[in-house]
Design a protein around this motif. Structure first.
Motif: not given
Lengths: 58, 398
Positions: B164, A25, B161, A22
């Motif tokens: 998450r 972005e 996102k 993650g």
């Protein structure tokens, strides 16, 4: 470290979806790389344009 | 923009727009937050949708329809052509949209119903309290504002996102991301009423290449290949450039569109305390076709319907919101995603020789109801041997 070739990047977010940490972005037209990137290179592999590259630390 | 809404929607695509519109119609206060400065742009889509699917949500309007389709064409690895059409020759079976205008129309309808909208506004972090989602920190023009909500809808697309950050793993396996590029091309010779799909490991490994008409001498020419097959010198762009050079050497590219499409199973869990996940962010794209517009609108609308009930009862816990997760999984849509996932897993393993053989078995199919599943049923009917290979799956396709 992960280098974003910003002249090649089409800011589509394909890389963001596969990042196991993650660490990526997509903020509108800018791809940001967070500190937790492990240089695994998965993003560089799937990029449809070849905009990402894992390079040695300078 | 207020500091508190019943529902906060992250993302202004088809999922977010339908969530916002439905919420407003149910009497909820709602806000759609879009990180980009414009709704609908840049496009990340081949823009194809079936007629029935579209009409379930909105009446076709020439303002956002680029072209009407009367059929589809599948080109085998060896060049053999299979033509698919309607039993009623020449009748419309689908559309190629103009997403820039279509997405605006959907958000406009949400706004008209009473939903608030803000653009160039990014959800930078969730507001979490005791593990429950209570809203989001919204960045706009250099300022960050807390926006609280009873339910947050994550509709933030393939590059999602938000969920998450709320602790849900949304990672798409490398082999299940379609690494994609599309050119909007003009001045090319095409069948203006038929979508064309090119298959084969030389053309598009574990994916396909498409030509979707956009009107007179114009089309979306694109490709998706498995992330597993992508790498330096053999990326989606390399495959597409090779095809375009050969097929449309005189064509002009007026738009350059990269993208990623997930063809994995949906997220194991699309609800959490105060949170529902919809559309591409929930990975509910059709794994066989890569189509996601209908699935996004469907899950967006359903999420808002369930949220409205839960907010009404004063219980937005995961347990209550799981009604959404169960509903879409048990729906026709959920079942078709699972079935098409299994078909995709079978098809991507086929060598070109086998693909040729299957496509050669039928050169023309005219379907009563034009759909992927009816095409597959017909292919199985004329290739009874496939029943054995497909095993349990074949039983569900009869």
């Amino acid at each position: 470290m992960l280098k974003v070739h910003r002249d090649i990047c089409g800011y589509c977010g394909c890389c963001v979806s596969v990042c196991p940490e993650g660490a990526l972005e997509l903020i509108d037209a800018y791809l940001s790389v967070e500190k937790n990137c492990t240089n695994c290179g998965v993003c560089a592999k799937v990029c449809p344009l070849g905009a990402l590259e894992v390079v040695d630390e300078e | 923009m207020k500091s508190k809404y019943d529902m906060l929607v992250i993302g202004g695509g088809p999922a977010g727009a339908l969530a916002g519109k439905t919420a407003a119609e149910k009497g909820l206060s709602a806000l759609i937050v879009e990180k980009r400065p414009a709704i609908g742009a840049p496009v990340r889509c081949a823009e194809g949708i079936g007629k029935e699917a579209l009409c379930e949500f909105i009446d076709p309007d020439p303002r956002w329809i680029s072209a009407e389709m009367t059929g589809a064409t599948i080109v085998a690895p060896d060049g053999f052509v299979m033509k698919l059409g309607s039993e009623m020759a020449g009748s419309k079976v689908g559309y190629v949209l103009d997403r820039k205008i279509f997405d605006r129309e959907l958000v406009w309808k949400a706004a008209e119903a009473g939903c608030d909208v803000t653009v160039k506004s990014r959800a930078a972090a969730p507001i979490l309290e005791d593990g429950a989602v209570k809203g989001a920190k919204i960045e706009h023009a250099g300022k960050t504002t807390d926006v609280r909500a009873d339910v947050v809808i994550a509709a933030d697309g393939v590059e999602s996102k938000f969920s998450r950050w709320c602790g849900i793993d949304t990672t798409v396996p490398v082999r299940e991301i379609m690494s994609s590029v599309q050119y909007v091309m003009t001045d090319i010779d095409i069948d203006e009423q038929s979508t064309v799909f090119y298959l084969g490991n030389e053309v598009a490994p574990e994916g396909y290449l498409w030509v979707f008409p956009k009107g007179k001498r114009s089309a979306n020419v694109g490709i998706g290949i498995s992330g597993k097959k992508s790498g330096e010198g053999h990326r989606a762009k390399d495959y597409l450039d090779r095809f375009v050079k050969k097929t449309f050497p005189e064509g002009k590219t007026i738009e350059y569109i990269p993208g990623g499409v997930s063809v994995c199973r949906p997220l194991a869990n699309t609800a959490a305390d105060g949170l529902l996940i919809t559309g591409d962010a929930a990975r509910v794209v059709d794994p066989l076709t890569g189509g996601g517009i209908y699935n996004a609108m469907y899950t967006g609308r359903l999420a808002a319907e369930v949220a409205a009930v839960c907010i009404g009862k004063g219980d937005v816990s995961r347990k209550a919101l799981m009604m959404y997760d169960r509903s879409w999984r048990e729906s026709k849509l959920g079942k078709s995603i699972e079935r098409n996932y299994l078909i995709k897993e079978y098809v991507i393993k086929l060598p070109d020789t086998k693909l040729n053989e299957i496509i050669h078995s039928v050169s023309n199919i005219n379907m009563k109801e034009f759909s992927t599943i009816n095409l597959i049923k017909e292919i199985i009917r004329v290739n009874p041997k496939l029943v054995l290979e497909l095993g349990v799956l074949a039983a569900s396709l009869r």
